[in-house]
Design a protein around this motif. Sequence first.
Motif, PDB file in Angstrom:
ATOM      1  N   GLN A   1      48.419  41.471  35.174  1.00 14.10           N
ATOM      2  CA  GLN A   1      48.165  42.874  34.859  1.00 14.10           C
ATOM      3  C   GLN A   1      47.080  43.440  35.765  1.00 14.10           C
ATOM      4  O   GLN A   1      46.145  42.732  36.155  1.00 14.10           O
TER       5      GLN A   1
ATOM      6  N   HIS B   1      52.828  36.835  34.512  1.00 13.51           N
ATOM      7  CA  HIS B   1      52.546  38.269  34.502  1.00 13.51           C
ATOM      8  C   HIS B   1      51.081  38.488  34.868  1.00 13.51           C
ATOM      9  O   HIS B   1      50.190  37.925  34.233  1.00 13.51           O
TER      10      HIS B   1
ATOM     11  N   THR C   1      51.375  46.103  37.142  1.00 15.14           N
ATOM     12  CA  THR C   1      51.644  44.746  36.649  1.00 15.14           C
ATOM     13  C   THR C   1      52.660  44.066  37.552  1.00 15.14           C
ATOM     14  O   THR C   1      53.708  44.639  37.855  1.00 15.14           O
TER      15      THR C   1
ATOM     16  N   ARG D   1      44.516  38.415  31.460  1.00 15.18           N
ATOM     17  CA  ARG D   1      45.061  39.297  32.514  1.00 15.18           C
ATOM     18  C   ARG D   1      46.211  38.615  33.246  1.00 15.18           C
ATOM     19  O   ARG D   1      47.183  39.257  33.639  1.00 15.18           O
TER      20      ARG D   1
END
Length: 201
Positions: free
Chosen positions: A101, A99, A40, A86
């Motif tokens: 992932q 963020h 991540t 995601r």
Amino acid sequence: MGSLQKTAACLLFLSVFSSVSHGQLATFICSDVKTEYNKTATISCISNKKITHVVVKRCENCNKQNSCLESVINTWARKDSSEEGRIRLVLQHNVSEVHIQEVKATDEGGYKWHLYSDAGERDGCATLEITDPEIPKTMKEHVATILVLLFLVLCSFAAILYYKYRQRAMARGNFADILRNLLPVLRQYESAEENVSNQEV
């Protein structure tokens, strides 16, 4: 009259200076990120003022014109995430974070930010670098190594079989030589026995 004008000018300057100092312009700092493949990544921009809206575009290079794709985040359009969550935005007062992932090779590159606050708007750029984006190639290298090892094992097995076959062939050859040497001796023994039997008669 001249002194009154100077006094008015000074008061005007002081009022402008005070309004600027109290209504400070917004500044933003965006940081580059380096992460490993499939982990991540958190790309963040920090402001000295409360951030009200964020627009983030994925770019090949932030400094290259027309290299940016469509927005992955756009709070004006109520788009706080993309790719089924995601990629998502976390916005807290003066800190905005994107963020990502399970980062992929295609996530690598520039991210152009358009940040808005009550004190103004600014553009920023952050670069995401993936330290190991070539995992599939590494897997191919592992397969190649396994194939080479398998080939070496087969070669060793073939060499052992050849050695055993040669030993057996040599053993057969030695046995044949012994038989060849024994045959004359047996013949002499038989002829000697015949001579003895003839003499007795």
